[in-house]
Write an enzyme that holds these catalytic residues in place. Structure first.
Site, PDB file in Angstrom:
ATOM      1  NE  ARG A   4      -7.238  -6.976   4.387  1.00 35.27           N
ATOM      2  CZ  ARG A   4      -6.302  -6.111   4.782  1.00 35.27           C
ATOM      3  NH1 ARG A   4      -5.631  -6.552   5.998  1.00 35.27           N
ATOM      4  NH2 ARG A   4      -6.020  -4.996   4.311  1.00 35.27           N
ATOM      5  CD  GLN A  27      -5.801 -10.259  -3.788  1.00 39.18           C
ATOM      6  OE1 GLN A  27      -5.505 -10.034  -5.052  1.00 39.18           O
ATOM      7  NE2 GLN A  27      -4.483 -10.823  -2.860  1.00 39.18           N
ATOM      8  CG  ASP A  46      -8.494  -5.818   1.129  1.00 41.22           C
ATOM      9  OD1 ASP A  46      -8.823  -4.764   1.769  1.00 41.22           O
ATOM     10  OD2 ASP A  46      -7.646  -6.494   1.371  1.00 41.22           O
ATOM     11  CB  SER A  82      -5.553  -3.622   0.461  1.00 34.30           C
ATOM     12  OG  SER A  82      -5.466  -4.742   1.386  1.00 34.30           O
ATOM     13  CE1 TYR A  90      -5.404  -7.502   9.107  1.00 32.24           C
ATOM     14  CE2 TYR A  90      -6.859  -9.451   9.099  1.00 32.24           C
ATOM     15  CZ  TYR A  90      -6.710  -8.108   8.691  1.00 32.24           C
ATOM     16  OH  TYR A  90      -7.318  -7.735   7.675  1.00 32.24           O
TER      17      TYR A  90
HETATM   18  P1  NAD Z   1      -2.389  -3.500   9.288  1.00 27.10           P
HETATM   19  O1  NAD Z   1      -2.582  -2.193   8.624  1.00 27.10           O
HETATM   20  O2  NAD Z   1      -3.332  -4.377  10.238  1.00 27.10           O
HETATM   21  O3  NAD Z   1      -0.813  -3.519  10.122  1.00 27.10           O
HETATM   22  C1  NAD Z   1       0.131  -2.860   9.451  1.00 27.10           C
HETATM   23  C2  NAD Z   1       1.352  -3.640   9.649  1.00 27.10           C
HETATM   24  O4  NAD Z   1       1.953  -3.258  11.042  1.00 27.10           O
HETATM   25  C3  NAD Z   1       1.115  -5.349   9.728  1.00 27.10           C
HETATM   26  O5  NAD Z   1       2.180  -5.856   8.766  1.00 27.10           O
HETATM   27  C4  NAD Z   1       1.531  -5.636  11.159  1.00 27.10           C
HETATM   28  O6  NAD Z   1       2.138  -7.023  11.082  1.00 27.10           O
HETATM   29  C5  NAD Z   1       2.487  -4.571  11.795  1.00 27.10           C
HETATM   30  N1  NAD Z   1       2.411  -4.380  13.132  1.00 27.10           N
HETATM   31  C6  NAD Z   1       1.426  -4.523  14.132  1.00 27.10           C
HETATM   32  N2  NAD Z   1       2.105  -4.321  15.395  1.00 27.10           N
HETATM   33  C7  NAD Z   1       3.352  -4.141  15.195  1.00 27.10           C
HETATM   34  C8  NAD Z   1       4.355  -3.770  16.193  1.00 27.10           C
HETATM   35  N3  NAD Z   1       4.010  -3.717  17.502  1.00 27.10           N
HETATM   36  N4  NAD Z   1       5.660  -3.398  15.601  1.00 27.10           N
HETATM   37  C9  NAD Z   1       5.822  -3.691  14.253  1.00 27.10           C
HETATM   38  N5  NAD Z   1       4.791  -4.014  13.213  1.00 27.10           N
HETATM   39  C10 NAD Z   1       3.610  -4.096  13.850  1.00 27.10           C
HETATM   40  O7  NAD Z   1      -1.935  -4.740   8.104  1.00 27.10           O
HETATM   41  P2  NAD Z   1      -2.274  -4.808   6.649  1.00 27.10           P
HETATM   42  O8  NAD Z   1      -1.802  -3.850   5.764  1.00 27.10           O
HETATM   43  O9  NAD Z   1      -4.091  -4.727   6.521  1.00 27.10           O
HETATM   44  O10 NAD Z   1      -1.923  -6.398   6.337  1.00 27.10           O
HETATM   45  C11 NAD Z   1      -2.219  -7.354   7.296  1.00 27.10           C
HETATM   46  C12 NAD Z   1      -1.670  -8.667   6.526  1.00 27.10           C
HETATM   47  O11 NAD Z   1      -2.650  -9.053   5.826  1.00 27.10           O
HETATM   48  C13 NAD Z   1      -0.186  -8.659   5.735  1.00 27.10           C
HETATM   49  O12 NAD Z   1       0.313  -9.848   6.062  1.00 27.10           O
HETATM   50  C14 NAD Z   1      -0.725  -8.523   4.548  1.00 27.10           C
HETATM   51  O13 NAD Z   1       0.003  -8.880   3.519  1.00 27.10           O
HETATM   52  C15 NAD Z   1      -2.111  -9.572   4.626  1.00 27.10           C
HETATM   53  N6  NAD Z   1      -2.815  -9.014   3.393  1.00 27.10           N
HETATM   54  C16 NAD Z   1      -3.441 -10.075   2.823  1.00 27.10           C
HETATM   55  C17 NAD Z   1      -4.478  -9.541   1.631  1.00 27.10           C
HETATM   56  C18 NAD Z   1      -4.838 -10.711   0.699  1.00 27.10           C
HETATM   57  O14 NAD Z   1      -4.531 -11.793   0.867  1.00 27.10           O
HETATM   58  N7  NAD Z   1      -5.888 -10.417  -0.050  1.00 27.10           N
HETATM   59  C19 NAD Z   1      -4.849  -8.359   1.435  1.00 27.10           C
HETATM   60  C20 NAD Z   1      -4.124  -7.129   2.478  1.00 27.10           C
HETATM   61  C21 NAD Z   1      -3.341  -7.548   3.267  1.00 27.10           C
END
Ligand code: NAD
Length: 397
Positions: A138, A143, A146, A149, A244
């Site tokens: 990430r 990006q 990804d 995403s 995460y």
């Molecule tokens: P994910 O699909 O792994 O999870 C979805 C969401 O569920 C997350 O926001 C997580 O905090 C939440 N979650 C997990 N357990 C939970 C619970 N018990 N109750 C409530 N919520 C809960 O997440 P994702 O979409 O892969 O994103 C994870 C992180 O990575 C985020 O901060 C996102 O902004 C970041 N991200 C960064 C990049 C990048 O920098 N290139 C790209 C994608 C995502």
């Protein structure tokens, strides 16, 4: 930094390396790992692209579109992959298909490396270099590659539309001579990529949206989309250094359930997207919370592909529990298969250009860059040490 736009095709003598793509095989999966636009880029970069007849039918790409983009379209999936130097897929191929792959070839796809130890071991045995798109880091540079995403974003959008479609009332406030209709209330649980898109979509449709995430850092993003953040005091940070979510203790999950019960009771739609990287999704919405919701309300469990957030959700099913419609479609992104395939194919093209900046080939140097080191799960007959290895060892033992 290398991007697909500055990837100049090399001068080649001799035959071009062959890249093939597998069609979707599981029922409900309509996405593919390629698109006419990505074929044109691969061919321009020096690959010879071979696709099975009808590969794009469910994603609404015709064979003629692929031929026009420069692919050879012939035969079936099995004949397309035999002799290929690289094979692209969107879902894990069957273990038996590894025997058809050339030793030293590349397999690039969403390979479920945390759970599919049989496939990962078969890739190692077949001498196939397997690249798991789930393991793209990430980071800013990664990006464009990804795929988690890109697919999550579309799944969040599709979840919002599906919920709105199944709700027997409207989402926006409407003032009419026959009376004023208040806006529907939506709760989104988990505000990563999918959740944020579900919020943005339901806000655009006029609903009054609340959202909850265990990561306190999500509050600002939720509010910037015009939704209300449900704050629950969990004593400690719910987030790892990589951004995460952490797995929660039983006590934390109980506190969360208690606080969310009240919000669920007021909501017409609940969309759950909570996941924990590399682990099963946490159960967040239990039967008591469903029983407290109004009849006709709709829950979409968009985390069902990794086990689901809703008690009683069964992958692929739409059921009614206590008058509440529960939708657990593991293929939400497939409902927008044309765009999902385009975005995924674009992620794959960017990754290939990044790991082989000097031209197309199956040869790889795992130490040449960080992204390749993260995604390469098997190479030269061995299972490599990656983020998925411990889960893989656990599953295999
Ligand atoms: P994910 O699909 O792994 O999870 C979805 C969401 O569920 C997350 O926001 C997580 O905090 C939440 N979650 C997990 N357990 C939970 C619970 N018990 N109750 C409530 N919520 C809960 O997440 P994702 O979409 O892969 O994103 C994870 C992180 O990575 C985020 O901060 C996102 O902004 C970041 N991200 C960064 C990049 C990048 O920098 N290139 C790209 C994608 C995502």
């Amino acid at each position: 930094m290398t991007s697909e736009s500055d990837h100049t095709p090399p001068e080649r003598t001799g035959p071009r390396p062959i890249i093939a793509a597998l069609p979707a095989m599981t029922p409900g999966e309509r996405r593919i790992a390629t698109s006419p636009e990505s074929v044109a880029k691969l061919v321009g970069a020096g690959w010879d692209c071979v696709l099975p007849i009808g590969i794009g039918e469910a994603a609404r790409f015709s064979d003629a579109m692929f031929v026009e983009a420069g692919a050879r379209v012939a035969g079936d999936a099995e004949s397309a992959i035999v002799g290929a130097d690289a094979v692209l897929c969107i879902e894990p191929p069957r273990v038996e298909q590894m025997r058809s792959l050339k030793r030293g070839s590349l397999l690039v796809g969403l390979l479920a490396p945390f759970t599919n130890s049989a496939l990962i071991n078969a890739c190692a045995e077949a001498g196939v270099s397997a690249i798991a798109m789930e393991l793209v880091p990430r980071s800013t540079i990664a990006q464009p590659m990804d795929a988690l995403s890109s697919q999550a974003s579309l799944a969040g959008y599709a979840a919002a539309l599906r919920a709105g479609d199944r709700l027997p009332r409207v989402l926006p406030m409407m003032s009419t001579p026959a009376g004023t209709i208040p806006p529907a209330r939506v709760l989104v649980v988990g505000t990563g990529v999918a959740g944020l898109q579900a919020i943005a979509t339901t806000v655009r449709l006029g609903a009054r949206v609340s959202a909850y995430d265990v990561r306190a850092a999500a509050k600002e993003q939720v509010e910037s989309l015009g939704a209300r953040f449900v704050s629950i005091d969990m004593a400690e940070s719910g987030q790892t250094a990589d951004g995460y979510a952490k797995a929660q203790t039983d006590e934390q999950l109980a506190a969360q359930r208690q606080a969310l019960t009240e919000v669920c009771a007021q909501s017409d739609i609940v969309i759950t997207t909570a996941q924990i990287f590399g682990r099963p999704a946490p159960t967040i919405i239990d039967r008591a919370m469903i029983a407290g919701m109004k009849p006709g309300s709709v829950i979409v469990d968009a985390a069902i592909a990794t086990g689901g957030n809703v008690e009683g959700a069964v992958a692929g099913d739409e059921t009614t529990i206590d008058g509440v419609t529960l939708i657990a479609d593991p293929d939400l992104a497939s409902s927008v298969a044309t765009e999902a395939s385009r975005m995924y194919a674009s992620n794959v093209v960017a990754l290939l250009a990044h790991i082989r900046p000097d031209g197309p080939s199956a040869e790889l140097d795992p130490d040449s860059n960080e992204i390749l080191a993260s995604v390469l799960v098997t190479h030269r007959g061995t299972v490599r040490d990656t983020a998925a290895t411990s889960a893989h060892d656990g599953a295999a033992s």
